[in-house]
Design a protein around this motif. Structure first.
Motif, PDB file in Angstrom:
ATOM      1  N   ARG A   4       0.838  -1.197   0.000  1.00 16.08           N
ATOM      2  CA  ARG A   4       0.000   0.000   0.000  1.00 16.08           C
ATOM      3  C   ARG A   4       0.870   1.242   0.000  1.00 16.08           C
ATOM      4  O   ARG A   4       1.979   1.260   0.491  1.00 16.08           O
ATOM      5  CB  ARG A   4      -0.950  -0.002   1.191  1.00 16.08           C
ATOM      6  CG  ARG A   4      -0.328  -0.142   2.560  1.00 16.08           C
ATOM      7  CD  ARG A   4      -1.395  -0.038   3.607  1.00 16.08           C
ATOM      8  NE  ARG A   4      -0.849  -0.215   4.949  1.00 16.08           N
ATOM      9  CZ  ARG A   4      -1.498   0.067   6.053  1.00 16.08           C
ATOM     10  NH1 ARG A   4      -2.725   0.526   5.990  1.00 16.08           N
ATOM     11  NH2 ARG A   4      -0.950  -0.110   7.233  1.00 16.08           N
ATOM     12  N   SER A   5       0.325   2.319  -0.535  1.00 16.64           N
ATOM     13  CA  SER A   5       1.044   3.572  -0.687  1.00 16.64           C
ATOM     14  C   SER A   5       1.178   4.290   0.637  1.00 16.64           C
ATOM     15  O   SER A   5       0.241   4.366   1.413  1.00 16.64           O
ATOM     16  CB  SER A   5       0.298   4.463  -1.683  1.00 16.64           C
ATOM     17  OG  SER A   5       0.648   5.802  -1.513  1.00 16.64           O
ATOM     18  N   ASP A 591      -8.115   1.517  10.016  1.00 18.95           N
ATOM     19  CA  ASP A 591      -8.366   1.483   8.573  1.00 18.95           C
ATOM     20  C   ASP A 591      -9.622   0.668   8.265  1.00 18.95           C
ATOM     21  O   ASP A 591      -9.923  -0.304   8.957  1.00 18.95           O
ATOM     22  CB  ASP A 591      -7.138   0.830   7.908  1.00 18.95           C
ATOM     23  CG  ASP A 591      -7.311   0.555   6.433  1.00 18.95           C
ATOM     24  OD1 ASP A 591      -6.997   1.442   5.622  1.00 18.95           O
ATOM     25  OD2 ASP A 591      -7.756  -0.562   6.092  1.00 18.95           O
ATOM     26  N   ASN A 592     -10.356   1.089   7.219  1.00 18.69           N
ATOM     27  CA  ASN A 592     -11.517   0.310   6.778  1.00 18.69           C
ATOM     28  C   ASN A 592     -11.477   0.009   5.288  1.00 18.69           C
ATOM     29  O   ASN A 592     -12.512  -0.226   4.669  1.00 18.69           O
ATOM     30  CB  ASN A 592     -12.819   1.018   7.143  1.00 18.69           C
ATOM     31  CG  ASN A 592     -13.043   2.290   6.337  1.00 18.69           C
ATOM     32  OD1 ASN A 592     -12.107   2.841   5.758  1.00 18.69           O
ATOM     33  ND2 ASN A 592     -14.279   2.759   6.301  1.00 18.69           N
ATOM     34  N   SER A 593     -10.287   0.030   4.699  1.00 12.92           N
ATOM     35  CA  SER A 593     -10.175  -0.271   3.276  1.00 12.92           C
ATOM     36  C   SER A 593     -10.451  -1.753   3.021  1.00 12.92           C
ATOM     37  O   SER A 593     -10.353  -2.587   3.916  1.00 12.92           O
ATOM     38  CB  SER A 593      -8.774   0.094   2.774  1.00 12.92           C
ATOM     39  OG  SER A 593      -7.818  -0.765   3.346  1.00 12.92           O
ATOM     40  N   SER A 594     -10.748  -2.063   1.785  1.00 14.53           N
ATOM     41  CA  SER A 594     -11.069  -3.447   1.422  1.00 14.53           C
ATOM     42  C   SER A 594      -9.821  -4.276   1.121  1.00 14.53           C
ATOM     43  O   SER A 594      -9.909  -5.483   0.929  1.00 14.53           O
ATOM     44  CB  SER A 594     -11.999  -3.464   0.206  1.00 14.53           C
ATOM     45  OG  SER A 594     -11.391  -2.796  -0.900  1.00 14.53           O
ATOM     46  N   GLY A 601     -16.930  -6.688  11.468  1.00 17.58           N
ATOM     47  CA  GLY A 601     -17.226  -5.290  11.192  1.00 17.58           C
ATOM     48  C   GLY A 601     -16.446  -4.799   9.988  1.00 17.58           C
ATOM     49  O   GLY A 601     -16.134  -5.566   9.063  1.00 17.58           O
ATOM     50  N   SER A 602     -16.093  -3.501   9.984  1.00 18.09           N
ATOM     51  CA  SER A 602     -15.416  -2.894   8.841  1.00 18.09           C
ATOM     52  C   SER A 602     -14.023  -2.381   9.157  1.00 18.09           C
ATOM     53  O   SER A 602     -13.208  -2.211   8.261  1.00 18.09           O
ATOM     54  CB  SER A 602     -16.260  -1.716   8.312  1.00 18.09           C
ATOM     55  OG  SER A 602     -17.562  -2.126   7.962  1.00 18.09           O
TER      56      SER A 602
END
Length: 714
Positions: A4-5, A591-594, A601-602
């Motif tokens: 990830r960036s 974080d809640n990214s996919s 949960g998220s």
């Protein structure tokens, strides 16, 4: 897993399309990337009818709130400074020390000021603690500066017009690391006082002689007359959005034979209502008269501010920067769902400074029971609590119906519309433990005292005697008690009460609780009954002032434990609030990214995963009661890596204070989550910082993803 960036980890920015992708000349400069500021839209916008645009030339004042620094260390200090026996106990900071250690830097202030000026705004003020930069400009200038569109609305629930930004404010990416939020983009928010009268539909007319409880009755009932203190040498700040008449206060004093320092007004943002008080006059005079009755020799400073988000934030920061008072009494509030979360965070940051400086804050929990939005936009169908009573850095005060026998305590029951419930904004702080306390979010109130107008107080206001109640009366009564305690503490060579809740909970969970609190066990509000121990109507109950003072003054060592109540101590263990608090985390970790799924949960805590030399941390401080025979830390861990082989290149270290409990690495990679369990029983009786540290080497990513953390004791 693709690395990830780092830019995405720092902030979720709206990236511009490049000139090349648009097929235009590269000589055209691309707009600077902007970062949205979360929770900066007033919740009323979603329920209101848009009527048009705000005129471009209309003047708008805004307050830019800046982030605190080194919040991990600040949280540790706030725990230690209120923990008897800790080296830092009672060693409070001055405003200058707080700002130097934890406040925004002058460079951050200058950066914000320069940006605002470049957008055509006029900087009007910078708070002394550097937490707020205020500015003024036209609607067009404000909209440009914060990437907003200002519209005119009508709130159908309240039947009033207001203006507001349609979507979240944003700032250039280089400001996102220092800016917490922006207030003043709407004028919907109005703080309501928490004052109640008997027979509200047909209120009684003012009378020439007092009825209702006077000082001898409430002081006698709560043993405030047995502490041997009267508030001498202590200053109490009253947090107000209206004014008072000195003549009314003088009449109250004369009636009850009270003498003390003259009450004085401190203006915030130019507000001063005393020449012509408004509808909130009774509130201000109630607050002052109850404090006078409980602590007659205490000095009272009435801070008066504009009734707005910006006014509240500026008042909070002025009181703590002035540092003239060791107690703050708050009888105004708004329900959480109808209050912009960014403004609550800004006020809570000032409350953190108050805690660091040894200032006690007592806030009314509200007069609409567990449905605090009854008189607000969201309405009575929503379970909600009141802010600032929900802040974890002050003490929320609920309400009771008090019965006396002469001037002696007889009995108490919960007031049926006393505010209480569960916050949807603030996670449960580590100190909020004990019988009746469950869940992961902050619950309200912490304590209580008489508030039912049916057992109300005699108050002189607007030229006559009235009987008033409400948690508006309970907060100043507890503030008066704190003034008494601070006088006693100084005489005993001990520190002032400071942030009261951690110390009050320690007493409530100790063997001397029954001598310090009246445990209220009957009555209820709409959704929560009073019961033995803690409850969400009366908290731990009302004060037995002499016994409570004895317990608090005896607290030079950790209070004795009469056992251990089974509890889960971690706040926001699933990270589902979408913010780190009460965790302290590196940027981008919560974080809640996919790209990496949560266990449930998220949201989760995602450390590392960059494929370059990097380190992330996430930590939380809790106190494990001394009587606990078991303390088990559990968490779900997913390790995802591009590394191969059996060499541990990238590592996750789990620590309790300076002790390393366990180290995991890329070698522990698995397809899904694995629950891990670590024993913390040896830390019973200690304040412990649980810390996860992920460290990555210079190549091939490893992601350490943590979710659903719990610390169960028993």
């Amino acid at each position: 897993m693709r690395p990830r960036s780092l830019a995405l980890a720092a902030a979720i920015a709206v990236l511009p399309l490049t000139a090349v992708s648009l097929g235009v000349s590269t000589a055209q400069a691309a707009p600077a990337p902007r970062v949205a500021l979360p929770d900066t839209v007033n919740p009323a916008v979603a329920h209101s009818e848009k009527k048009g645009d705000v005129p471009a030339e209309q003047q708008i004042s805004v307050a830019v709130s800046l982030k605190l620094r080194d919040t991990d260390a600040l949280d540790r200090f706030l725990t230690a400074v209120t923990t008897p026996g800790a080296p830092e106990f009672g060693k409070y900071l001055t405003p200058e020390q707080f700002t130097a250690r934890f406040g925004p830097t002058q460079a951050a202030v200058d950066q914000v000021k320069s940006y605002l000026a470049a957008q055509g705004l006029t900087v009007t003020d910078v708070s002394a603690n550097r937490q707020v930069v205020s500015a003024r400009g036209t609607t067009a200038q404000v909209s440009q500066a914060f990437g907003t569109h200002e519209s005119a609305y009508v709130d159908p629930q309240l039947q009033r017009a207001f203006f507001a930004n349609d979507a979240a404010a944003s700032v250039p990416a280089d400001l996102a690391s220092v800016v917490q939020g922006v207030e003043g983009l709407d004028n919907h928010a109005v703080r309501k006082n928490r004052l109640a009268k008997p027979n509200a539909i047909a209120p009684k007319a003012a009378t020439a002689t007092p009825s209702g409880f006077g000082p001898s009755q409430y002081n006698g009932a709560y043993n405030l007359n047995k502490t041997g203190a009267d508030g001498t040498g202590v200053t109490v700040a009253l947090w107000e959005f209206d004014g008072y008449s000195k003549g009314n206060l003088t009449t109250y004093d004369s009636q009850y034979g009270l003498t003390g320092p003259a009450v004085s007004t401190v203006s915030v943002d130019g507000a001063n209502y005393d020449s012509k008080p408004g509808e909130g006059q009774g509130e201000v005079e109630l607050d002052s008269e109850i404090v006078r009755g409980a602590a007659p020799k205490a000095t009272q400073l009435v801070y008066e501010a504009p009734n707005s988000d910006q006014g509240e934030i500026d008042m909070a920061n002025k009181i703590v920067a002035d540092n003239r008072a060791s107690v703050i009494s708050i009888s105004w509030g708004s329900c959480e769902p109808d209050t912009t979360a960014a403004s609550m965070t800004a006020v809570d940051n000032a409350f953190k400074q108050a805690a660091a400086q040894g200032i006690s804050i007592f806030s009314a929990s509200g007069d609409d029971g567990s449905r605090d939005c009854t008189r607000s936009t969201s309405g009575s169908t929503v379970k909600a609590v009141d802010f600032p009573a929900s802040s974890p850095h002050q003490t929320g005060v609920g309400g009771t119906n008090l019965k006396v026998s002469g001037t002696a305590y007889s009995s108490e029951s919960a007031w049926s519309t006393a505010g209480g419930g569960v916050s949807t904004v603030f996670a449960k702080p580590a100190w909020q433990t004990g019988t009746g306390i469950n869940g992961t979010m902050r619950t309200v109130p912490d304590v209580s005292s008489n508030a039912d107008p049916a057992s109300g107080f005699a108050i002189y206001t607007a030229g006559g005697w009235q009987v008033y109640g409400g948690t508006s009366a309970a907060a100043p009564l507890w503030s008066g008690y704190a003034a008494q305690f601070n006088q006693k503490a100084k005489a005993a060579g001990q520190p002032v009460l400071g942030e009261a809740s951690p110390r009050l909970y320690a007493v409530a969970n100790g063997s001397g609780s029954a001598s310090a609190f009246h445990d209220v066990t009957s009555g209820s509000n709409q959704d929560f009954p009073a019961k033995a121990g803690y409850d969400q109507v009366t908290g731990w109950g009302s004060p037995i002032a002499d016994g409570l003072t004895t317990a608090l003054l005896g607290g030079t060592t950790p209070p004795p434990s009469g056992g251990c109540t089974a509890a889960q101590l971690i706040g926001n263990g699933g990270f589902e609030t979408g913010t780190a608090s009460p965790w302290t985390a590196s940027s981008g970790v919560v974080d809640n990214s996919s790209s990496q799924a949560a266990h449930a949960g998220s949201w989760k805590a995602w450390m590392d995963g960059y494929g370059s030399a990097h380190s992330d941390t996430v930590s939380q401080t809790v106190s494990i009661p001394a009587g606990c025979k078991s303390a088990s830390l559990t968490f779900w861990l997913h390790v995802d890596t591009a590394e191969t082989g059996s060499t541990a290149y990238d590592k996750l270290t789990v620590q309790a204070n300076s002790t390393t409990l366990k180290t995991y690495s890329n070698v522990d990679a698995a397809a899904g989550y694995v629950q891990r369990t670590l024993d913390l029983t040896s830390f019973a009786g200690q304040t412990v910082t649980i810390k996860f540290t992920g460290t990555e080497d210079s190549s091939l990513q490893t992601s350490f993803v943590i979710d659903d953390v719990a610390l169960n004791v028993g």
